[in-house]
Write a protein that holds these residues in place. Structure first.
Motif, PDB file in Angstrom:
ATOM      1  N   LEU A  30     -10.223 -29.135 -14.755  1.00  0.00           N
ATOM      2  CA  LEU A  30      -8.853 -29.449 -14.337  1.00  0.00           C
ATOM      3  C   LEU A  30      -7.899 -29.407 -15.525  1.00  0.00           C
ATOM      4  N   ASN A  86     -12.348 -26.876  -5.989  1.00  0.00           N
ATOM      5  CA  ASN A  86     -11.499 -26.162  -6.939  1.00  0.00           C
ATOM      6  C   ASN A  86     -12.002 -24.751  -7.219  1.00  0.00           C
ATOM      7  N   SER A  97      -4.112 -30.003  -5.230  1.00  0.00           N
ATOM      8  CA  SER A  97      -5.500 -29.615  -5.380  1.00  0.00           C
ATOM      9  C   SER A  97      -6.386 -30.773  -5.790  1.00  0.00           C
TER      10      SER A  97
END
Length: 279
Positions: free
Chosen positions: A114, A152, A4
């Motif tokens: 993240l 994301n 990702s």
């Protein structure tokens, strides 16, 4: 998380794949992206920036991070310490990221997202993941136009990570990230068009987005694009083009592309038949 987060595989500093295209990194660094800035700076410091020679250039690397014109410095150095084990603690790095995210820095918001999405698997010492908080951080940064956050956010909707699954919303966020040149978003958008997942199936549109990602060096896109040319799905059948893309992906270590390239060489599809190389 590596699938990702395209930049993180570079931060780990394995040998760069052959033909690695740093144009996206350089462009985003020039635009002030904290993540891209720290990656380019560290690559330069370690003599691994393609096109810039193979000798370490610490002065230029430090200049990139310390330039008064670059608002990326605090976030970039926090990311560097977080992902390379110091000198600051994970807690201090998180504090810096959170502080800048709360000030409205989309790069910091994305980086913090993240951290909260992947927790210790992102960097040692981080607290356990919190998908709901990550989603909120991605959403804010995405609404500010951050391409990585938009990607994301799309992944969050696709995987029901911190939010109810909604494939149409996933595509909604993949699209602007893809239009901004984010290779992983281009690849995922191609996948959605290829199977009609969250969007009406359109093979030619899938090939278009695979092509854009492939041109940036995305190995999965290169491999799938080769298959599309082999089968004539979404494009004219073209064994030569198929072999070109299989080779590009194969040279990056893509296993399926290596198999498909071997088949092309064995039967002379798009290339001169070469049994020794096929083996």
């Amino acid at each position: 998380p590596g699938a990702s987060i395209p930049f993180l595989s570079v931060l780990e500093f394995p040998p760069l794949p052959r033909g690695f295209d740093v144009s996206t990194l350089l462009r985003e660094a020039e635009q002030g992206s904290a993540t891209a800035t720290v990656v380019v700076a560290i690559l330069r410091a370690r003599g691994r920036l393609p096109g810039a020679g193979q000798s370490p250039d610490h002065p230029k690397a430090l200049a990139m991070l310390r330039s008064p014109a670059s608002s990326a410095y605090p976030v970039a150095t926090a990311l560097h310490d977080l992902l390379n084990g110091g000198p600051r603690s994970s807690a201090e790095c998180l504090r810096v990221l959170r502080e800048h995210a709360e000030r409205g820095d989309p790069s910091a918001g994305w980086a913090l997202g993240l951290c909260r999405r992947f927790g210790p698997s992102f960097a040692p010492g981080l607290p356990l993941e919190n998908h709901e908080e990550a989603f909120a951080l991605f959403l804010r940064a995405a609404e500010q136009g951050h391409a990585g956050a938009r990607f994301n956010l799309g992944k969050s909707y696709e995987k029901s990570s911190g939010v109810e699954k909604d494939l149409e919303k996933a595509v909604k966020w993949y699209l602007p990230a893809a239009e901004q040149g984010y290779a992983q978003a281009q690849f995922h958008l191609g996948l959605k068009y290829s199977i009609g997942d969250g969007v009406e199936k359109n093979l030619s549109e899938a090939v278009k987005w695979y092509g854009k990602a492939a041109e940036q060096g995305e190995a999965d896109a290169q491999s799938i694009l080769g298959v599309a040319y082999t089968k004539g799905e979404g494009t004219d059948k073209d064994f030569f083009a198929a072999a070109v893309w299989f080779r590009k992906a194969a040279e990056q270590g893509h296993a399926q592309a290596q198999v498909n390239l071997a088949i092309s060489l064995e039967y002379g599809h798009g290339v001169a038949q070469n049994l020794p190389e096929a083996l």
